[in-house]
Scaffold this motif. Sequence first.
Motif, PDB file in Angstrom:
ATOM      1  N   UNK A 258      -5.492  25.143 -17.834  1.00 13.54           N
ATOM      2  CA  UNK A 258      -6.119  24.090 -18.638  1.00 13.54           C
ATOM      3  C   UNK A 258      -6.728  23.053 -17.716  1.00 13.54           C
ATOM      4  N   UNK A 259      -8.007  22.787 -17.918  1.00  7.58           N
ATOM      5  CA  UNK A 259      -8.659  21.726 -17.166  1.00  7.58           C
ATOM      6  C   UNK A 259      -8.496  20.398 -17.906  1.00  7.58           C
ATOM      7  N   UNK A 260      -8.388  19.313 -17.159  1.00  6.78           N
ATOM      8  CA  UNK A 260      -8.161  18.014 -17.807  1.00  6.78           C
ATOM      9  C   UNK A 260      -9.410  17.486 -18.508  1.00  6.78           C
ATOM     10  N   UNK A 261      -9.181  16.622 -19.468  1.00 10.69           N
ATOM     11  CA  UNK A 261     -10.262  15.933 -20.167  1.00 10.69           C
ATOM     12  C   UNK A 261      -9.765  14.571 -20.619  1.00 10.69           C
ATOM     13  N   UNK A 262     -10.678  13.630 -20.718  1.00 13.36           N
ATOM     14  CA  UNK A 262     -10.336  12.305 -21.222  1.00 13.36           C
ATOM     15  C   UNK A 262     -10.762  12.113 -22.670  1.00 13.36           C
ATOM     16  N   UNK A 263     -11.315  13.160 -23.261  1.00 11.79           N
ATOM     17  CA  UNK A 263     -11.743  13.071 -24.659  1.00 11.79           C
ATOM     18  C   UNK A 263     -10.746  13.806 -25.553  1.00 11.79           C
ATOM     19  N   UNK A 264     -10.739  13.516 -26.845  1.00 10.01           N
ATOM     20  CA  UNK A 264      -9.801  14.194 -27.757  1.00 10.01           C
ATOM     21  C   UNK A 264      -9.946  15.718 -27.684  1.00 10.01           C
TER      22      UNK A 264
END
Length: 324
Positions: free
Chosen positions: A309-315
């Motif tokens: 899983x790559x990170x994200x700052x969005x929902x």
Amino acid sequence: MADHFTEIQIPQQKHYSSIPFPSILSPNPTTTTVPCSVSHLIEAINTQKPYLDSLLHKTGAVIFRGFDVKTPEDFNDVVEAFGYEELSYVGGTAPRSNVVGRVFTANESSPDQHIGFHHEMAMAPEPPSKLFFFCEVAPTSGGETPTILSHIVYERMRQKFPEFVEKLEKHGLIYTYLLGDDDDISYPGGRGWKSTFSTADKSVAEDRATKMDIKLEWMEDGGVKRITGPLPVIRYDKSRQRKIWFTNMVGWEVAGNAPFKTITFGDGKPLPADICYECLKIFEEECVAIPWQEGDVLLIDNWAVLHARRPTNSPRRVLASLCK
């Protein structure tokens, strides 16, 4: 080609022996109304299951894109249509909760947390053979679920580090993790021992751990040390007649568990950090990261493919289901 589906290609895919990875199926516009309803998708799965099984065996992973899958209930119906036997999530390390039927959250840690490449439940005596993911809320950027063909990792590691791979084959690995009493969703491996073994009774937890060949050492300050192995790392995929890299040896950082110290060779000796970092480079070179679209359903053969899983700052909301 199956009547209800058409294979599409996008720039992020890779090709191995002219076979696209992963495979992406969309509704066939000549035979199917677009967007395709969930009931039509379920009918297509029921009538063309041999084709889908053959495609999964050939490619290792299939994305169903463009179908009108909107809710956890829709996703559960799609999973049920395949007819695979459900596998309960006992012994796994990710904080998860049941949503509906056989559908769970994929990992309840914050979406800005990275999850390294792994085969699902690689430390369990009975890992799932297949797993589904469903994108209910797609992130605006990042948050992909990258995939890699496991035999490609094995082949590249064997070619570059033959002595290291030979030692892995000979000794396997021992995994040692610290588990808290309760779930800690601040990091991806934060499942507490009560959730891991589905009990608040230490004696029951020990009994269930023993049945899974897991040793527990209770800590005076709370929590428990979970020791698994030695477990084989290089396994043989009988259906495809090839060796695979069946481990989460690198890239799975766990709070309270220092990298390269919680996982050792089966003889207790530490893993060489430099080779582990080289393995991470191979992961990045070979992985395929396709941006999620809402409604996507990803089917993975757990004996062929590692995922991350790559990170994200969005929902982001991705649900999962495991199958025997």
